[in-house]
Design an enzyme around this catalytic site. Structure first.
Site, PDB file in Angstrom:
ATOM      1  N   TYR A 196      -6.048  29.516  40.474  1.00 40.87           N
ATOM      2  CA  TYR A 196      -5.310  31.090  40.478  1.00 40.87           C
ATOM      3  C   TYR A 196      -3.634  30.812  40.309  1.00 40.87           C
ATOM      4  CZ  TYR A 196      -3.705  28.931  44.965  1.00 40.87           C
ATOM      5  OH  TYR A 196      -2.772  28.588  46.645  1.00 40.87           O
ATOM      6  N   CYS A 197      -3.544  32.231  40.489  1.00 36.40           N
ATOM      7  CA  CYS A 197      -1.756  32.391  40.235  1.00 36.40           C
ATOM      8  C   CYS A 197      -1.651  34.261  41.011  1.00 36.40           C
ATOM      9  CB  CYS A 197      -1.439  32.171  38.542  1.00 36.40           C
ATOM     10  SG  CYS A 197      -2.558  33.215  37.432  1.00 36.40           S
ATOM     11  N   THR A 198      -0.904  34.305  40.238  1.00 27.92           N
ATOM     12  CA  THR A 198      -1.201  35.829  41.313  1.00 27.92           C
ATOM     13  C   THR A 198      -1.092  36.977  40.714  1.00 27.92           C
ATOM     14  OG1 THR A 198       2.030  34.945  41.136  1.00 27.92           O
ATOM     15  CG2 THR A 198       1.400  37.726  41.251  1.00 27.92           C
ATOM     16  N   ILE A 225      -3.826  36.180  43.117  1.00 28.24           N
ATOM     17  CA  ILE A 225      -4.299  36.459  44.675  1.00 28.24           C
ATOM     18  C   ILE A 225      -3.906  37.838  45.059  1.00 28.24           C
ATOM     19  CG2 ILE A 225      -2.146  36.023  46.277  1.00 28.24           C
ATOM     20  CD1 ILE A 225      -1.207  33.282  44.630  1.00 28.24           C
TER      21      ILE A 225
END
Length: 342
Positions: A196-198, A225
């Site tokens: 996952y990332c922003t 996220i």
């Protein structure tokens, strides 16, 4: 572009990415213009409305820059910067092509089940300063300073070991708990990975890289996220802390409400209220994370820049800012009463 839109857009051979702020009418005009190109239809979008009470703040005009966005708007000026780049996010490996090969997208509503499975290795693809203020429970922190370092970390951590006693080299996740032993599996089979990332952009590139390395099960959080915090109620969430964002909000919480962190303009890292109580914190100059690495000369230059901004509202003096005599300045001042923003 409409004059009541601020932000930035990046165009690259692998796609388009950006963040903009403005009234619903203005934002729709920009999005419609982009999607008139058939190659760009179906873009994933995340919208963060502000309350009517915040409208004057987000689209007000300061005395220092009469045609600029309000001081608390996510982006500084009323225009959209469009940049042409080789990569949306710099990875440094031309062989990685997310447009041809990418991991499996996971909806936010299905994310908790995936990362709760003990056979899933959860990896935070962001950098250390982002992970420091918030992450998913038991996610592995690669301890990278830039996205370019991620391929090297993967090579080091996921190599096929000859002995089950070999360690992973990761001591903890910043929580005091042991990190997942990425090499100590019962077999040489590469594990299932959930990343996952922003906003999901970096994961597309990272998942393409892992698939090229021989990983069979590679998943990533669709919308990142931000989409998770937008859709998943706090009571059901496995997220801990706040999410760093690359605009003047600095961080966001559940429902994408603005978080509590501020930005150190000396190193562009997020700082908490506790950090700002440190003697190493000086607004616009330094914080506990960069104080020791900055020379006194650098700090003095930062103090001079901060003095210029405090005095004139722009760095370099009034001649560097926007002219107050521009013909559209009065028109801009007359149009501050705008509808609810996106």
């Amino acid at each position: 572009m409409h004059k009541h839109v601020s932000g930035g857009i990046i165009l690259a051979p692998e796609g388009i990415n950006g963040s903009i702020c403005g009234t619903p009418v203005a934002v729709d005009k920009v999005l419609n213009f982009i999607q008139e190109d058939d190659r760009l239809k179906g873009l994933r979008m995340i919208q963060s409305p502000v309350t009517p009470e915040d409208e004057a703040i987000h689209h007000g005009h300061t005395s220092h820059s009469p045609v600029g966005a309000g001081e608390d708007a996510p982006f500084r000026w009323d225009h959209v910067r469009v940049k042409l780049k080789k990569e949306i996010v710099t990875f440094g490996d031309p062989g990685v092509t997310p447009t041809k090969m990418v991991g499996k997208y996971v909806k936010p509503k299905d994310w908790n089940n995936l990362i709760s499975d003990p056979d899933t290795v959860v990896i935070d693809v962001r950098n250390m300063y982002e992970i420091r203020i918030g992450k998913f429970k038991k996610a592995v922190d690669p301890c990278t300073n830039s996205f370019r370092e991620f391929p090297t970390w993967v090579d080091d951590q996921f190599q096929l070991v000859e002995s089950n006693t070999q360690g992973s080299g990761v001591d903890d996740n910043g929580t005091g708990e042991p990190a997942a032993d990425l090499n100590g599996s019962k077999s040489k089979q590469l594990p299932r990975v959930a990343m996952y990332c922003t906003g999901g952009i970096r994961c597309e590139k990272a998942s393409s890289f892992l698939l090229g390395k021989g990983f069979k099960e590679v998943y990533h959080l669709e919308g990142g996220i931000l989409k998770y915090l937008e859709e998943i109620p706090k009571a059901e969430s496995l997220w801990e802390g706040e999410c760093f964002v690359f605009d003047k909000r600095v961080s966001v919480e559940y429902g994408l409400a603005q978080g509590t962190h501020k930005l150190c303009y000396g190193c562009k890292q997020p700082v908490s209220n506790e950090d700002m109580e440190s003697p190493q914190w000086e607004y616009g100059v330094s914080c506990p994370y960069c104080f020791a690495t900055k020379s006194e000369e650098e700090k003095e230059r930062a103090r001079a820049r901060q003095h210029q901004f405090k005095t004139w509202g722009v760095i370099g003096g009034p001649d560097k800012g926007r002219s107050t005599k521009r013909p559209d300045a009065n028109n801009a001042m007359e149009s501050i009463q705008l509808p609810k923003s996106v």
